[in-house]
Scaffold this motif. Sequence first.
Motif, PDB file in Angstrom:
ATOM      1  N   TRP A  84       0.803  -1.218  -0.088  1.00 54.27           N
ATOM      2  CA  TRP A  84      -0.095   0.010   0.032  1.00 54.27           C
ATOM      3  C   TRP A  84       1.014   1.366  -0.052  1.00 54.27           C
ATOM      4  N   LYS A  85       1.037   1.993  -1.467  1.00 53.00           N
ATOM      5  CA  LYS A  85       1.792   2.914  -1.400  1.00 53.00           C
ATOM      6  C   LYS A  85       0.896   3.863  -2.297  1.00 53.00           C
ATOM      7  N   PRO A  86      -0.221   4.638  -1.922  1.00 49.59           N
ATOM      8  CA  PRO A  86      -1.301   5.017  -2.710  1.00 49.59           C
ATOM      9  C   PRO A  86      -0.794   6.748  -3.159  1.00 49.59           C
ATOM     10  N   ASP A  87      -1.353   7.182  -4.339  1.00 52.21           N
ATOM     11  CA  ASP A  87      -1.254   8.588  -4.647  1.00 52.21           C
ATOM     12  C   ASP A  87      -2.665   8.901  -4.178  1.00 52.21           C
ATOM     13  N   VAL A  88      -2.415  10.167  -3.037  1.00 53.38           N
ATOM     14  CA  VAL A  88      -3.537  10.551  -2.449  1.00 53.38           C
ATOM     15  C   VAL A  88      -4.213  11.839  -3.039  1.00 53.38           C
ATOM     16  N   ASN A  89      -5.274  12.068  -3.645  1.00 49.24           N
ATOM     17  CA  ASN A  89      -5.836  13.313  -4.006  1.00 49.24           C
ATOM     18  C   ASN A  89      -6.836  13.792  -2.842  1.00 49.24           C
ATOM     19  N   ILE A  90      -6.535  14.910  -2.603  1.00 52.45           N
ATOM     20  CA  ILE A  90      -7.618  15.606  -1.799  1.00 52.45           C
ATOM     21  C   ILE A  90      -8.114  16.735  -2.274  1.00 52.45           C
ATOM     22  N   GLY A 120      -1.692   2.862  -8.438  1.00 50.07           N
ATOM     23  CA  GLY A 120      -1.255   2.615  -9.820  1.00 50.07           C
ATOM     24  C   GLY A 120      -2.693   3.036 -10.528  1.00 50.07           C
ATOM     25  N   GLU A 121      -3.290   2.375 -11.143  1.00 49.70           N
ATOM     26  CA  GLU A 121      -4.545   2.897 -12.033  1.00 49.70           C
ATOM     27  C   GLU A 121      -5.867   2.652 -11.234  1.00 49.70           C
ATOM     28  N   LYS A 122      -5.488   1.827 -10.169  1.00 49.91           N
ATOM     29  CA  LYS A 122      -6.888   1.367  -9.408  1.00 49.91           C
ATOM     30  C   LYS A 122      -7.018   2.024  -8.058  1.00 49.91           C
ATOM     31  N   THR A 123      -8.275   2.445  -8.109  1.00 48.13           N
ATOM     32  CA  THR A 123      -8.656   3.144  -6.767  1.00 48.13           C
ATOM     33  C   THR A 123      -8.967   2.243  -5.615  1.00 48.13           C
ATOM     34  N   GLY A 124      -8.028   2.593  -4.662  1.00 46.65           N
ATOM     35  CA  GLY A 124      -8.128   1.889  -3.393  1.00 46.65           C
ATOM     36  C   GLY A 124      -9.395   2.465  -2.405  1.00 46.65           C
ATOM     37  N   PHE A 125      -9.671   3.824  -2.496  1.00 49.53           N
ATOM     38  CA  PHE A 125     -10.767   4.082  -1.682  1.00 49.53           C
ATOM     39  C   PHE A 125     -11.212   5.427  -2.249  1.00 49.53           C
ATOM     40  N   LEU A 126     -12.302   5.849  -2.328  1.00 47.34           N
ATOM     41  CA  LEU A 126     -12.827   7.123  -2.449  1.00 47.34           C
ATOM     42  C   LEU A 126     -13.577   7.683  -1.253  1.00 47.34           C
ATOM     43  N   VAL A 127     -13.488   8.766  -0.499  1.00 46.03           N
ATOM     44  CA  VAL A 127     -14.168   9.010   0.696  1.00 46.03           C
ATOM     45  C   VAL A 127     -14.562  10.523   0.540  1.00 46.03           C
ATOM     46  N   GLU A 128     -15.869  10.555   0.767  1.00 52.89           N
ATOM     47  CA  GLU A 128     -16.388  11.912   0.747  1.00 52.89           C
ATOM     48  C   GLU A 128     -17.213  12.165   2.039  1.00 52.89           C
ATOM     49  N   VAL A 129     -16.886  13.386   2.545  1.00 54.30           N
ATOM     50  CA  VAL A 129     -17.462  13.880   3.775  1.00 54.30           C
ATOM     51  C   VAL A 129     -17.924  15.249   3.833  1.00 54.30           C
ATOM     52  N   GLN A 130     -19.333  15.541   3.915  1.00 53.26           N
ATOM     53  CA  GLN A 130     -19.656  16.875   4.021  1.00 53.26           C
ATOM     54  C   GLN A 130     -19.827  17.124   5.584  1.00 53.26           C
ATOM     55  N   VAL A 171     -11.773   5.483   6.597  1.00 57.51           N
ATOM     56  CA  VAL A 171     -10.680   5.132   5.922  1.00 57.51           C
ATOM     57  C   VAL A 171     -10.238   3.520   6.721  1.00 57.51           C
ATOM     58  N   THR A 172     -10.187   3.688   8.075  1.00 58.80           N
ATOM     59  CA  THR A 172      -9.879   2.464   8.882  1.00 58.80           C
ATOM     60  C   THR A 172     -10.616   1.326   8.701  1.00 58.80           C
ATOM     61  N   LYS A 173     -11.799   1.940   8.839  1.00 57.60           N
ATOM     62  CA  LYS A 173     -13.167   0.927   9.021  1.00 57.60           C
ATOM     63  C   LYS A 173     -13.321   0.283   7.491  1.00 57.60           C
ATOM     64  N   GLY A 174     -12.767   0.898   6.510  1.00 56.92           N
ATOM     65  CA  GLY A 174     -12.578   0.164   4.947  1.00 56.92           C
ATOM     66  C   GLY A 174     -11.378  -0.549   5.149  1.00 56.92           C
ATOM     67  N   GLY A 175     -10.655  -0.815   6.129  1.00 62.84           N
ATOM     68  CA  GLY A 175      -9.381  -1.746   5.942  1.00 62.84           C
ATOM     69  C   GLY A 175      -8.102  -1.313   5.632  1.00 62.84           C
ATOM     70  N   PHE A 176      -8.173  -0.037   5.602  1.00 59.44           N
ATOM     71  CA  PHE A 176      -6.796   0.749   5.215  1.00 59.44           C
ATOM     72  C   PHE A 176      -6.097   1.327   6.177  1.00 59.44           C
ATOM     73  N   PRO A 177      -4.945   1.457   6.171  1.00 61.36           N
ATOM     74  CA  PRO A 177      -4.293   2.084   7.336  1.00 61.36           C
ATOM     75  C   PRO A 177      -4.798   3.583   7.465  1.00 61.36           C
ATOM     76  N   PRO A 178      -4.702   4.219   8.847  1.00 59.33           N
ATOM     77  CA  PRO A 178      -5.142   5.536   9.070  1.00 59.33           C
ATOM     78  C   PRO A 178      -4.902   6.668   8.249  1.00 59.33           C
ATOM     79  N   LEU A 179      -5.785   7.559   7.607  1.00 61.57           N
ATOM     80  CA  LEU A 179      -5.233   8.848   6.888  1.00 61.57           C
ATOM     81  C   LEU A 179      -5.333   9.963   7.776  1.00 61.57           C
ATOM     82  N   LEU A 180      -4.266  10.357   8.150  1.00 54.92           N
ATOM     83  CA  LEU A 180      -4.210  11.721   8.978  1.00 54.92           C
ATOM     84  C   LEU A 180      -4.138  13.002   8.326  1.00 54.92           C
ATOM     85  N   LEU A 181      -5.064  13.674   7.945  1.00 55.05           N
ATOM     86  CA  LEU A 181      -5.146  14.906   7.058  1.00 55.05           C
ATOM     87  C   LEU A 181      -4.323  16.034   7.790  1.00 55.05           C
TER      88      LEU A 181
END
Length: 158
Positions: free
Chosen positions: A41-47, A74-84, A123-133
Amino acid sequence: MTENLKSEQNDQAPQFSILRLYLKDVSLETPNSPAIFTQDWKPDVNIQLATNVSSVSDSIHEVVLSLTITAKQGEKTGFLVEVQQAGLFSLKGHSEEQENSTLHAYCPAVLFPYAREAVSDLVTKGGFPPLLLAPVNFDALYARKLKQTTVAASENSA
């Protein structure tokens, strides 16, 4: 008499209060799970970040901070999170400039920690390492937006 004067001064003093903070909308998509979990898991993250302000009444405003985070491996999306993350704020006695600054800079800064927590939890509940913005300087973003608006207005009038 001095009590009445103090009361009148307090009535005229700018007032700000947080009426309510709430999640308006939230979603998590993991379109390539479980296969994505078998890779390093070495993603490119777009915020992407956006704010929207609407008036509920003369003195009550809803501010919505929207975060969209896409993590690709790579070309595959690991996750997409949307929060309002939203809030109802009461402002009285502010100048137009103070009100705009409060609604477009201060209020999003109040909302951001709640949105950051929601993103990390999802993100954590989705099975991924925590994402700290990282923290966001909403004052600087608002100042840049004002400058861009001023430049665009002067170019249009020229």
